[in-house]
Structure formats: C-alpha cells, structure tokens
Design a protein around this motif. Structure first.
Motif, PDB file in Angstrom:
ATOM      1  N   GLY A   1     -21.495  15.882  22.497  1.00 19.92           N
ATOM      2  CA  GLY A   1     -22.268  14.653  22.491  1.00 19.92           C
ATOM      3  C   GLY A   1     -23.428  14.638  21.531  1.00 19.92           C
ATOM      4  N   GLY A   2     -24.378  15.556  21.706  1.00 19.98           N
ATOM      5  CA  GLY A   2     -25.544  15.564  20.849  1.00 19.98           C
ATOM      6  C   GLY A   2     -26.317  14.256  20.892  1.00 19.98           C
ATOM      7  N   GLY A   3     -26.233  13.522  22.009  1.00 21.57           N
ATOM      8  CA  GLY A   3     -26.945  12.270  22.148  1.00 21.57           C
ATOM      9  C   GLY A   3     -26.163  11.068  21.631  1.00 21.57           C
ATOM     10  N   GLN A   4     -25.091  11.268  20.897  1.00 29.71           N
ATOM     11  CA  GLN A   4     -24.284  10.184  20.354  1.00 29.71           C
ATOM     12  C   GLN A   4     -23.192   9.811  21.340  1.00 29.71           C
ATOM     13  OE1 GLN A   4     -24.299   8.286  17.358  1.00 29.71           O
ATOM     14  NE2 GLN A   4     -22.731   7.196  18.506  1.00 29.71           N
ATOM     15  N   LEU A   5     -23.183   8.570  21.757  1.00 24.18           N
ATOM     16  CA  LEU A   5     -22.150   8.100  22.670  1.00 24.18           C
ATOM     17  C   LEU A   5     -20.832   8.009  21.903  1.00 24.18           C
ATOM     18  CD1 LEU A   5     -21.434   6.985  25.434  1.00 24.18           C
ATOM     19  CD2 LEU A   5     -22.181   4.736  24.670  1.00 24.18           C
ATOM     20  N   SER A   6     -19.809   8.680  22.406  1.00 25.70           N
ATOM     21  CA  SER A   6     -18.509   8.710  21.735  1.00 25.70           C
ATOM     22  C   SER A   6     -17.411   8.681  22.785  1.00 25.70           C
ATOM     23  CB  SER A   6     -18.388   9.970  20.875  1.00 25.70           C
ATOM     24  OG  SER A   6     -17.131  10.013  20.232  1.00 25.70           O
ATOM     25  N   LEU A   7     -16.480   7.767  22.646  1.00 23.37           N
ATOM     26  CA  LEU A   7     -15.409   7.590  23.621  1.00 23.37           C
ATOM     27  C   LEU A   7     -14.052   7.695  22.926  1.00 23.37           C
ATOM     28  CD1 LEU A   7     -16.814   4.425  25.430  1.00 23.37           C
ATOM     29  CD2 LEU A   7     -17.168   6.793  26.082  1.00 23.37           C
ATOM     30  N   ARG A   8     -13.127   8.331  23.580  1.00 21.56           N
ATOM     31  CA  ARG A   8     -11.756   8.421  23.066  1.00 21.56           C
ATOM     32  C   ARG A   8     -10.928   7.341  23.741  1.00 21.56           C
ATOM     33  NH1 ARG A   8      -8.622  12.619  20.659  1.00 21.56           N
ATOM     34  NH2 ARG A   8      -6.398  12.473  21.124  1.00 21.56           N
ATOM     35  N   LEU A   9     -10.337   6.463  22.964  1.00 23.44           N
ATOM     36  CA  LEU A   9      -9.537   5.369  23.503  1.00 23.44           C
ATOM     37  C   LEU A   9      -8.063   5.754  23.526  1.00 23.44           C
ATOM     38  CD1 LEU A   9     -11.144   2.289  21.660  1.00 23.44           C
ATOM     39  CD2 LEU A   9     -11.927   3.499  23.706  1.00 23.44           C
ATOM     40  N   PRO A  10      -7.436   5.763  24.710  1.00 17.91           N
ATOM     41  CA  PRO A  10      -6.011   6.094  24.768  1.00 17.91           C
ATOM     42  C   PRO A  10      -5.176   5.123  23.935  1.00 17.91           C
ATOM     43  CG  PRO A  10      -6.986   6.068  26.968  1.00 17.91           C
ATOM     44  CD  PRO A  10      -7.995   5.473  26.030  1.00 17.91           C
ATOM     45  N   VAL A  11      -4.144   5.646  23.290  1.00 15.24           N
ATOM     46  CA  VAL A  11      -3.305   4.859  22.390  1.00 15.24           C
ATOM     47  C   VAL A  11      -1.849   4.984  22.824  1.00 15.24           C
ATOM     48  CG1 VAL A  11      -2.533   4.533  20.012  1.00 15.24           C
ATOM     49  CG2 VAL A  11      -4.876   5.283  20.471  1.00 15.24           C
ATOM     50  N   ARG A  12      -1.188   3.851  22.998  1.00 13.60           N
ATOM     51  CA  ARG A  12       0.240   3.882  23.302  1.00 13.60           C
ATOM     52  C   ARG A  12       1.001   4.119  21.996  1.00 13.60           C
ATOM     53  NH1 ARG A  12       2.648   2.844  27.822  1.00 13.60           N
ATOM     54  NH2 ARG A  12       0.763   1.978  28.735  1.00 13.60           N
ATOM     55  N   GLN A  13       1.880   5.092  22.006  1.00 13.03           N
ATOM     56  CA  GLN A  13       2.596   5.513  20.792  1.00 13.03           C
ATOM     57  C   GLN A  13       3.947   4.812  20.659  1.00 13.03           C
ATOM     58  OE1 GLN A  13       1.338   7.573  18.426  1.00 13.03           O
ATOM     59  NE2 GLN A  13      -0.579   7.632  19.587  1.00 13.03           N
ATOM     60  N   PRO A  14       4.475   4.705  19.424  1.00 14.01           N
ATOM     61  CA  PRO A  14       3.850   5.062  18.146  1.00 14.01           C
ATOM     62  C   PRO A  14       2.812   4.031  17.736  1.00 14.01           C
ATOM     63  CG  PRO A  14       5.970   4.045  17.733  1.00 14.01           C
ATOM     64  CD  PRO A  14       5.856   4.180  19.230  1.00 14.01           C
ATOM     65  N   PHE A  15       1.905   4.440  16.841  1.00 12.52           N
ATOM     66  CA  PHE A  15       0.793   3.587  16.423  1.00 12.52           C
ATOM     67  C   PHE A  15       0.626   3.699  14.912  1.00 12.52           C
ATOM     68  CE2 PHE A  15      -4.023   3.360  15.968  1.00 12.52           C
ATOM     69  CZ  PHE A  15      -4.069   1.971  15.983  1.00 12.52           C
ATOM     70  N   ASP A  16       0.832   2.595  14.224  1.00 16.18           N
ATOM     71  CA  ASP A  16       0.711   2.570  12.762  1.00 16.18           C
ATOM     72  C   ASP A  16      -0.749   2.293  12.399  1.00 16.18           C
ATOM     73  OD1 ASP A  16       0.853   2.139  10.039  1.00 16.18           O
ATOM     74  OD2 ASP A  16       2.717   0.984  10.123  1.00 16.18           O
ATOM     75  N   SER A  17      -1.555   3.353  12.369  1.00 11.39           N
ATOM     76  CA  SER A  17      -2.993   3.190  12.147  1.00 11.39           C
ATOM     77  C   SER A  17      -3.302   2.716  10.729  1.00 11.39           C
ATOM     78  CB  SER A  17      -3.712   4.509  12.431  1.00 11.39           C
ATOM     79  OG  SER A  17      -3.314   5.518  11.519  1.00 11.39           O
ATOM     80  N   ARG A  18      -2.553   3.201   9.750  1.00  7.13           N
ATOM     81  CA  ARG A  18      -2.879   2.861   8.367  1.00  7.13           C
ATOM     82  C   ARG A  18      -2.758   1.372   8.117  1.00  7.13           C
ATOM     83  NH1 ARG A  18      -0.390   1.931   3.590  1.00  7.13           N
ATOM     84  NH2 ARG A  18       1.698   2.372   4.347  1.00  7.13           N
ATOM     85  N   ARG A  19      -1.715   0.767   8.623  1.00  5.02           N
ATOM     86  CA  ARG A  19      -1.514  -0.646   8.331  1.00  5.02           C
ATOM     87  C   ARG A  19      -2.467  -1.545   9.114  1.00  5.02           C
ATOM     88  NH1 ARG A  19       3.801   1.421   7.480  1.00  5.02           N
ATOM     89  NH2 ARG A  19       4.495   0.945   5.348  1.00  5.02           N
ATOM     90  N   VAL A  20      -2.864  -1.139  10.315  1.00  6.01           N
ATOM     91  CA  VAL A  20      -3.846  -1.959  11.025  1.00  6.01           C
ATOM     92  C   VAL A  20      -5.182  -1.893  10.312  1.00  6.01           C
ATOM     93  CG1 VAL A  20      -4.765  -0.286  12.711  1.00  6.01           C
ATOM     94  CG2 VAL A  20      -4.599  -2.668  13.334  1.00  6.01           C
ATOM     95  N   LEU A  21      -5.529  -0.728   9.750  1.00  8.07           N
ATOM     96  CA  LEU A  21      -6.761  -0.611   8.975  1.00  8.07           C
ATOM     97  C   LEU A  21      -6.675  -1.411   7.678  1.00  8.07           C
ATOM     98  CD1 LEU A  21      -7.731   3.144   9.446  1.00  8.07           C
ATOM     99  CD2 LEU A  21      -9.126   1.167  10.080  1.00  8.07           C
ATOM    100  N   ASP A  22      -5.509  -1.376   7.031  1.00  6.58           N
ATOM    101  CA  ASP A  22      -5.313  -2.161   5.807  1.00  6.58           C
ATOM    102  C   ASP A  22      -5.507  -3.656   6.084  1.00  6.58           C
ATOM    103  OD1 ASP A  22      -4.802   0.132   4.379  1.00  6.58           O
ATOM    104  OD2 ASP A  22      -2.618  -0.142   4.321  1.00  6.58           O
ATOM    105  N   PHE A  23      -4.951  -4.108   7.204  1.00  3.89           N
ATOM    106  CA  PHE A  23      -5.068  -5.521   7.588  1.00  3.89           C
ATOM    107  C   PHE A  23      -6.536  -5.895   7.765  1.00  3.89           C
ATOM    108  CE2 PHE A  23      -5.250  -9.070  10.509  1.00  3.89           C
ATOM    109  CZ  PHE A  23      -4.157  -9.864  10.181  1.00  3.89           C
ATOM    110  N   LEU A  24      -7.271  -5.063   8.506  1.00  4.94           N
ATOM    111  CA  LEU A  24      -8.680  -5.348   8.763  1.00  4.94           C
ATOM    112  C   LEU A  24      -9.516  -5.236   7.493  1.00  4.94           C
ATOM    113  CD1 LEU A  24      -9.085  -3.468  12.169  1.00  4.94           C
ATOM    114  CD2 LEU A  24      -8.882  -5.944  11.818  1.00  4.94           C
ATOM    115  N   ALA A  25      -9.204  -4.256   6.636  1.00  2.39           N
ATOM    116  CA  ALA A  25      -9.967  -4.062   5.409  1.00  2.39           C
ATOM    117  C   ALA A  25      -9.837  -5.272   4.487  1.00  2.39           C
ATOM    118  CB  ALA A  25      -9.498  -2.796   4.691  1.00  2.39           C
ATOM    119  N   ALA A  26      -8.632  -5.837   4.406  1.00  2.00           N
ATOM    120  CA  ALA A  26      -8.409  -6.975   3.512  1.00  2.00           C
ATOM    121  C   ALA A  26      -9.203  -8.204   3.941  1.00  2.00           C
ATOM    122  CB  ALA A  26      -6.920  -7.316   3.473  1.00  2.00           C
ATOM    123  N   ARG A  27      -9.572  -8.263   5.231  1.00  5.47           N
ATOM    124  CA  ARG A  27     -10.255  -9.437   5.775  1.00  5.47           C
ATOM    125  C   ARG A  27     -11.700  -9.163   6.162  1.00  5.47           C
ATOM    126  NH1 ARG A  27      -5.133  -9.101   6.415  1.00  5.47           N
ATOM    127  NH2 ARG A  27      -3.798 -10.959   6.423  1.00  5.47           N
TER     128      ARG A  27
END
Length: 489
Positions: A201-227
């Motif tokens: 932690g070190g004082g930084q709030l950090s949470l792990r979000l469960p992900v249902r697989q498979p998950f195409d992370s690159r393309r969801v980031l590409d979509f968000l980055a373009a917009r």
C-alpha cells in the motif's frame, strides 16, 4: 439464462446441471452462480479447487447475498466474493437487472431502498418481494453483500483504519461493519488484515478488479485512447486515467489495464463514492461480459468468424458518465472520431470544472455538468446551432431528472425520450444506449462505417438478427475491421 433457484425449490434436472458445472471447476461459471455446502456452512465459486461435495449436500445461489441470507460464509480458499460480476445483470433489461446495476452503483447507500424502489417505479414492498423471489435476497441484503466485499478488499490491500474502511464501503456504523464482516467471513476485520498474503500500500489506495476472461485489453485501450478528451482523460501505455464526477465530489482514477488483470488507483475526494467509482470503471471496461458466450454466438456466423477469431474477448467500452457520453455522441454526429474529440475538448475547456492539476496524469478538469450546459446559450457551444440546441435540450432533460442516462435506466423508455429531444436521431440514441446504458444488443445499421464493414466481409442485413443478443459486440468488431483498415468511427 436458466433461472437458478435454491434448496428445495430447485428441480432435480436443474440441480444436476448445476452440479455438473460445479464438478467441472470451470471458471466460466464463477460469479454466475455460487455453490453452498450444508455440511461445512460455506459457499464457494464453482471453480473452487476443494474436493467437490456430494450432490445431496449442496445448494445453488444466484448471488452471494442469497448465500449469506441462508447462513453461509465465504470460502477462504476460493474467495467467491472476489469473482467478476455475473454477466446476466448487464444483459437483462428487466427490473431485476436494472435493480442489480443500481445497487452496484451505490443507490441503496445514497437513497435507501425507498429511493431504489422509486427509481424503478415499484413500491418498496413489491421490490423486496420481487428480488427475494428472483435472486434469493432483497435489496438491503444485496447491498450489504457488496459492502462486505468492498470492505474486505480495503482491509486486505490498504492500511486504512477500520473506521475509514467502514465509511468507504458504505456501512452506517463501525458496529454494523464489524458484525457484517464476522457474519460473512467468520472472521473479524483484524483477523482478515492479519491473514493477508501481501501488502504494498504505502498509503496509496489500490484495488484489483476481477476480470472475466478472455479480455482484449489492448483494443479497449485503443478505443479509449482514440476518444480521450485532453485534460479530462488520458491514455499512456497500459494506463487509462480520467476525472470522475461522482455524487459527493470530483475524483481522479487511474486504471492499469492488462489482459489478465486491471488495477485501479483512485484518488477519492470522498470515500463514500468508492463503490460507485469501482462499478463505473468496471462498466467502462466491460469487465463482466461473458466473452466466451459472446464469441460463440458471433463466431458461428461465417462472415463474422474471422473477426472474432482475430480478437477474442473484445469488449464494448461503456462509460463512467451517461450524460458525458450522450454529449459526445451528439458532437460526433456526421464527423470523425478525431473531430468529435477536438470539439469535446474545447467544450470541456470552456465549461468544465477545473480541478487541482494531477501531476501524474496531466488531468485538469471534469467534463461539463448537465446543469452547466443546460444554462448555456446554444450559440456559445462552438457547434452548429441545431447541434447546440440538441445539447442544451439534452442537458435540460438530464438536469431536471426527466431523463436518466445510467445502466439502471429503462432502456426502451430512455431511447424513446432521447428521440423526443430535437436533434437526436436513431443513430445517436442507439449509440448512447450501447455505451451509456450498457445495452449489449444494439446494432447501428445506419452507421456508415458499419455498412462499409458489412460489405467488406460479405455480410448482409439478413444475418444481423442471428447476432442477438450481442449485436453491440458485432458493431465493435465491424468498427475494428474498418479502423485497422484505415477508417474510423
């Protein structure tokens, strides 16, 4: 999806089907149902590695809250409370599905069960009866189960005091927090914290979000980055960051998005908004989608199959703010993605609320609020006059409460109300439904890029019906097809 009942209400054939699924330890069923063991008093996710109990000793529950209400505690080995959410609640457009989406967004904590019932248009008594019959637990129990899961994550991954954890998770008192944790996990908060495996932690709030697989992370980031609207949101490498306008103030959240995990680092203005922030980020990345079921349906179509094979686990990005995505949909009418992004940036710069600059992300403002746009002169919005009138009309409807743009809204009713706003046509209303309301079955048949992609893969309108109930995902595949060939939407 087949209704899952509990105990004696479950017919023998359905019990046998669910038992086979549990015995297979298939992780695809995690979060879809839970397995409770009478002899041990615990409940597990279907993929739990423990020895499968006898069929006569188990009951099945659609929600963790139902298992809690029946007196079971969460398994410490498989941690069923940390599973991705059931994809059923994002698909269903009925009252139970809407209720689950609203509960996950924290409506019960903010407005109580009466407020939830009011939003859904039912009496409190009828809502309790309906959800108990449908899900094995009423709205209070469902919200309580969510609070417990949030609290456990904070106990085990942060150094927050237990009073702060209770506050952040939505409990009304520390006593209620302690009692719930003991009942759900058969351990005190102190025992849960002492037994945690790792802590960084070190004082930084950090949470792990469960992900249902498979998950195409690159393309969801590409979509968000373009917009991404400069100053409001940013994408750098595998991290997406943005300003969130929440019920108790404005916060900043960073999401490190990978195929196997999503890590959320929120800088909260008010900890009471944490659960809502988590749920909105899950909705943004479409983390609960049943990608295997979606790919099975779309991949069965000869025309779509190559696209599905090349991008397994493709998601339909939702949004953290329904009004924002609606404004951006109007700005995107008949212009490119880049053009809409530029206009949205100018709108945000002029009408958005400034925040203290976040050095790590470069974020400086929140997207304009509905009340701010509603009070503006359409001629001052930097868009054609008709489009400006549409923006002001939309904002006025949202600010007054006449129009709700969130996943708990009635999808058909909302689309009708959107179409009643001058300047909002079928494409815009459908796009808003797809992203703001997380409707999985929207097909943008009038979209020029979709039409071009359909021609390029040799598909025609007669095939579209077979893509239900996942036509929103078909649209994303078609957009991707054209985007990677040089076009964009």
């Amino acid at each position: 999806m087949t209704t899952i009942m509990t105990g004696a209400e479950l017919d023998p054939d359905e019990h046998a089907r669910l038992y086979r699924a549990a015995a297979s330890r298939d992780a695809r069923f995690d979060g879809v149902f839970f397995v409770a063991v009478r002899t041990t008093g615990i409940y597990c996710r279907p993929s739990c590695p423990a020895v499968t109990p006898k069929s006569s000793n188990v009951t099945f529950h659609r929600t963790a809250a139902s298992a809690h209400e029946s007196g079971y505690r969460a398994c410490r080995r498989c941690r069923p409370d940390t599973t991705p959410g059931s994809p059923e609640w994002d698909v269903r457009a009925d009252a139970a599905g809407r209720a689950m989406r609203l509960i996950r967004d924290g409506v019960v904590e903010r407005d109580g069960v009466d407020g939830l019932a009011d939003t859904l248009g039912y009496s409190t008594r009828h809502l309790n009866r309906m959800l108990t019959a449908e899900l094995g637990a009423g709205p209070l129990a469902l919200a309580r189960s969510q609070r417990a899961a949030t609290a456990r994550t904070l106990i085990e991954t942060t150094s927050m005091t237990f009073a702060d954890v209770a506050f952040a998770a939505g409990f009304a008192s520390v006593r209620q927090f302690n009692d719930t944790i003991r009942q759900v996990y058969a351990a005190s908060p102190s025992q849960l914290r002492a037994s945690r495996r790792t802590f960084s932690g070190g004082g930084q709030l950090s949470l792990r979000l469960p992900v249902r697989q498979p998950f195409d992370s690159r393309r969801v980031l590409d979509f968000l980055a373009a917009r991404a609207v400069p100053g409001v949101e940013a994408v750098r490498g595998d991290t997406y960051a943005r300003v969130l306008r929440l019920h108790h103030g404005t916060s900043v959240v960073s999401l490190r998005v990978r195929d196997d995990s999503v890590t959320m680092a929120p800088a909260m203005h008010d900890l009471r908004d944490l659960a809502a922030a988590v749920q909105r980020c899950r909705q943004l990345l479409d983390l609960d989608a049943d990608a295997l079921a979606i790919d099975d349906v779309l991949g069965a179509d000869e025309s779509l199959a190559p696209l599905v094979r090349s991008a397994p686990g493709l998601r339909v990005p939702g949004h953290v703010d329904g009004f924002e995505v609606a404004v951006r949909a109007i700005l995107g009418q008949q212009v490119s993605v880049a053009g809409a992004r530029t206009t949205a940036a100018k709108l945000a710069e002029r009408f958005g609320d400034a925040i203290e600059s976040d050095a790590a992300t470069g974020l400086v403002r929140a997207f304009p609020a509905a009340a701010t746009i509603a009070a503006a002169d359409p001629a001052d919005l930097g868009v054609p006059r008709q489009r400006g009138r549409a923006l002001v009309g939309l904002a006025a409807a949202v600010a007054s409460g006449q129009l709700a743009l969130d996943p708990g809204a009635d999808r058909e009713e909302t689309r009708e109300r959107l179409l009643a706003v001058p300047g909002i046509g079928p494409w815009t209303a459908a796009y808003i439904a797809m992203r703001a309301l997380s409707d999985p079955d929207v097909f943008l048949d009038a979209d020029l890029v979709v039409r071009k992609a359909m021609r390029s893969i040799g598909a025609d309108a007669s095939q579209v019906e077979r893509w239900a109930p996942w036509r929103s995902y078909a649209v994303l595949h078609l957009w991707r097809q054209e985007s990677e060939n040089g076009a964009s939407r």
